[in-house]
Design a protein around this motif. Structure first.
Motif, mmCIF file in Angstrom:
data_model
loop_
_atom_site.group_PDB
_atom_site.id
_atom_site.type_symbol
_atom_site.label_atom_id
_atom_site.label_comp_id
_atom_site.label_asym_id
_atom_site.label_seq_id
_atom_site.Cartn_x
_atom_site.Cartn_y
_atom_site.Cartn_z
ATOM 1 N N UNK A 1 -7.595 4.261 -24.112
ATOM 2 C CA UNK A 1 -8.871 4.239 -23.395
ATOM 3 C C UNK A 1 -8.786 5.205 -22.228
ATOM 4 N N UNK A 2 -9.937 5.709 -21.837
ATOM 5 C CA UNK A 2 -10.025 6.582 -20.669
ATOM 6 C C UNK A 2 -10.437 5.746 -19.464
ATOM 7 N N UNK A 3 -9.763 5.954 -18.348
ATOM 8 C CA UNK A 3 -10.136 5.312 -17.091
ATOM 9 C C UNK A 3 -10.421 6.393 -16.067
ATOM 10 N N UNK A 4 -11.186 6.040 -15.041
ATOM 11 C CA UNK A 4 -11.523 6.996 -13.983
ATOM 12 C C UNK A 4 -11.031 6.448 -12.646
ATOM 13 N N UNK A 5 -10.188 7.242 -12.008
ATOM 14 C CA UNK A 5 -9.767 6.932 -10.646
ATOM 15 C C UNK A 5 -10.816 7.507 -9.703
ATOM 16 N N UNK A 6 -11.485 6.654 -8.936
ATOM 17 C CA UNK A 6 -12.494 7.123 -7.992
ATOM 18 C C UNK A 6 -11.976 7.166 -6.559
ATOM 19 N N UNK A 7 -11.015 6.313 -6.255
ATOM 20 C CA UNK A 7 -10.457 6.256 -4.902
ATOM 21 C C UNK A 7 -9.046 5.704 -4.996
ATOM 22 N N UNK A 8 -8.278 5.917 -3.959
ATOM 23 C CA UNK A 8 -6.930 5.352 -3.907
ATOM 24 C C UNK A 8 -7.036 3.834 -3.847
ATOM 25 N N UNK A 9 -6.088 3.150 -4.435
ATOM 26 C CA UNK A 9 -6.121 1.688 -4.442
ATOM 27 C C UNK A 9 -4.968 1.122 -5.223
ATOM 28 N N UNK A 10 -5.257 0.145 -6.101
ATOM 29 C CA UNK A 10 -4.238 -0.510 -6.918
ATOM 30 C C UNK A 10 -4.718 -0.601 -8.361
ATOM 31 N N UNK A 11 -3.753 -0.580 -9.261
ATOM 32 C CA UNK A 11 -4.029 -0.767 -10.673
ATOM 33 C C UNK A 11 -3.122 -1.882 -11.181
ATOM 34 N N UNK A 12 -3.715 -2.810 -11.924
ATOM 35 C CA UNK A 12 -2.950 -3.914 -12.493
ATOM 36 C C UNK A 12 -2.959 -3.774 -14.009
ATOM 37 N N UNK A 13 -1.753 -3.829 -14.587
ATOM 38 C CA UNK A 13 -1.583 -3.694 -16.028
ATOM 39 C C UNK A 13 -0.966 -4.981 -16.548
ATOM 40 N N UNK A 14 -1.563 -5.550 -17.605
ATOM 41 C CA UNK A 14 -1.050 -6.773 -18.216
ATOM 42 C C UNK A 14 -0.944 -6.560 -19.723
ATOM 43 N N UNK B 1 1.576 -4.551 -10.916
ATOM 44 C CA UNK B 1 0.559 -3.879 -10.121
ATOM 45 C C UNK B 1 1.209 -2.707 -9.390
ATOM 46 N N UNK B 2 0.506 -1.579 -9.354
ATOM 47 C CA UNK B 2 1.017 -0.372 -8.707
ATOM 48 C C UNK B 2 -0.050 0.204 -7.786
ATOM 49 N N UNK B 3 0.390 0.883 -6.756
ATOM 50 C CA UNK B 3 -0.523 1.631 -5.901
ATOM 51 C C UNK B 3 -0.944 2.907 -6.610
ATOM 52 N N UNK B 4 -2.166 3.360 -6.342
ATOM 53 C CA UNK B 4 -2.649 4.614 -6.915
ATOM 54 C C UNK B 4 -3.164 5.512 -5.802
ATOM 55 N N UNK B 5 -3.094 6.796 -6.040
ATOM 56 C CA UNK B 5 -3.639 7.780 -5.113
ATOM 57 C C UNK B 5 -4.634 8.635 -5.868
ATOM 58 N N UNK B 6 -5.809 8.806 -5.288
ATOM 59 C CA UNK B 6 -6.849 9.660 -5.862
ATOM 60 C C UNK B 6 -7.418 10.499 -4.727
ATOM 61 N N UNK B 7 -7.027 11.757 -4.686
ATOM 62 C CA UNK B 7 -7.493 12.687 -3.662
ATOM 63 C C UNK B 7 -8.026 13.916 -4.384
ATOM 64 N N UNK B 8 -9.334 14.098 -4.312
ATOM 65 C CA UNK B 8 -10.028 15.162 -5.032
ATOM 66 C C UNK B 8 -9.645 15.118 -6.503
ATOM 67 N N UNK B 9 -8.899 16.108 -7.003
ATOM 68 C CA UNK B 9 -8.540 16.104 -8.421
ATOM 69 C C UNK B 9 -7.081 15.735 -8.648
ATOM 70 N N UNK B 10 -6.399 15.199 -7.632
ATOM 71 C CA UNK B 10 -5.008 14.750 -7.771
ATOM 72 C C UNK B 10 -4.991 13.234 -7.828
ATOM 73 N N UNK B 11 -4.666 12.694 -8.973
ATOM 74 C CA UNK B 11 -4.616 11.248 -9.149
ATOM 75 C C UNK B 11 -3.293 10.890 -9.790
ATOM 76 N N UNK B 12 -2.622 9.892 -9.232
ATOM 77 C CA UNK B 12 -1.353 9.467 -9.803
ATOM 78 C C UNK B 12 -1.045 8.042 -9.396
ATOM 79 N N UNK B 13 -0.124 7.435 -10.146
ATOM 80 C CA UNK B 13 0.373 6.104 -9.855
ATOM 81 C C UNK B 13 1.568 6.282 -8.927
ATOM 82 N N UNK B 14 1.588 5.527 -7.840
ATOM 83 C CA UNK B 14 2.655 5.667 -6.845
ATOM 84 C C UNK B 14 3.899 4.915 -7.302
ATOM 85 N N UNK B 15 4.937 5.664 -7.601
ATOM 86 C CA UNK B 15 6.226 5.094 -7.968
ATOM 87 C C UNK B 15 7.300 5.837 -7.203
ATOM 88 N N UNK B 16 8.488 5.332 -7.223
ATOM 89 C CA UNK B 16 9.593 6.042 -6.607
ATOM 90 C C UNK B 16 10.043 5.399 -5.318
#
Length: 150
Positions: free
Chosen positions: A55-68, A82-97
């Protein structure tokens, strides 16, 4: 020739200044497992990804994503994270590390955290894939044996 050029430049400047910059990235959630996967952004409604689909999802703003992930016929999830996400203009990623090279590369570039059974930020930043292995469901209880004496 000079008048139309100045007018076009002024119109282009006005239009770009009037449109606010906003984040928005389309990313894929891929389910390569036999489990039902659900994804929810920022506590919103969950989107179901059936087994062996995406499925396609759209990141509109930084926040959290929960996967089950749910075993067939189960009510409670076999996996939930649950993971933090960053969405800044066209850079979107799941925060890990763990912060290693974070100032140079960002939080989602090279994660040393174990995200199994998920693969995050691959093949593109912000993508999530549930692998075909790494998660197991409990076996159903064995039926009661009937013993008869003659």
């Amino acid at each position: 020739m000079r008048g139309p050029t100045i007018l076009a430049f002024a119109a282009a400047t006005f239009l770009t200044a009037a449109v606010p910059a906003e984040a928005g990235c389309l990313r894929r959630v891929t389910n390569r497992s036999p489990f039902l996967v659900t994804v929810a952004l920022d506590g919103g409604p969950a989107v179901a990804v059936p087994p062996h689909r995406s499925r396609t999802i759209r990141y509109l703003a930084s926040g959290r994503i929960e996967v089950s992930a749910f075993c067939p016929g189960a009510v409670a999830p076999a996996f939930r994270e649950s993971y933090g996400t960053t969405a800044v203009l066209d850079r979107c990623y799941v925060e890990i590390g763990d912060g290693f090279f974070e100032p140079q590369l960002g939080k989602g570039f090279a994660g040393t955290d174990d995200t199994r059974p998920l693969a995050v930020n691959t093949p593109r930043q912000g993508d999530i894939a549930m692998g075909p292995s790494g998660l197991s469901c409990p076996l159903p209880p064995a039926p009661a044996r009937i013993s008869v004496r003659y």
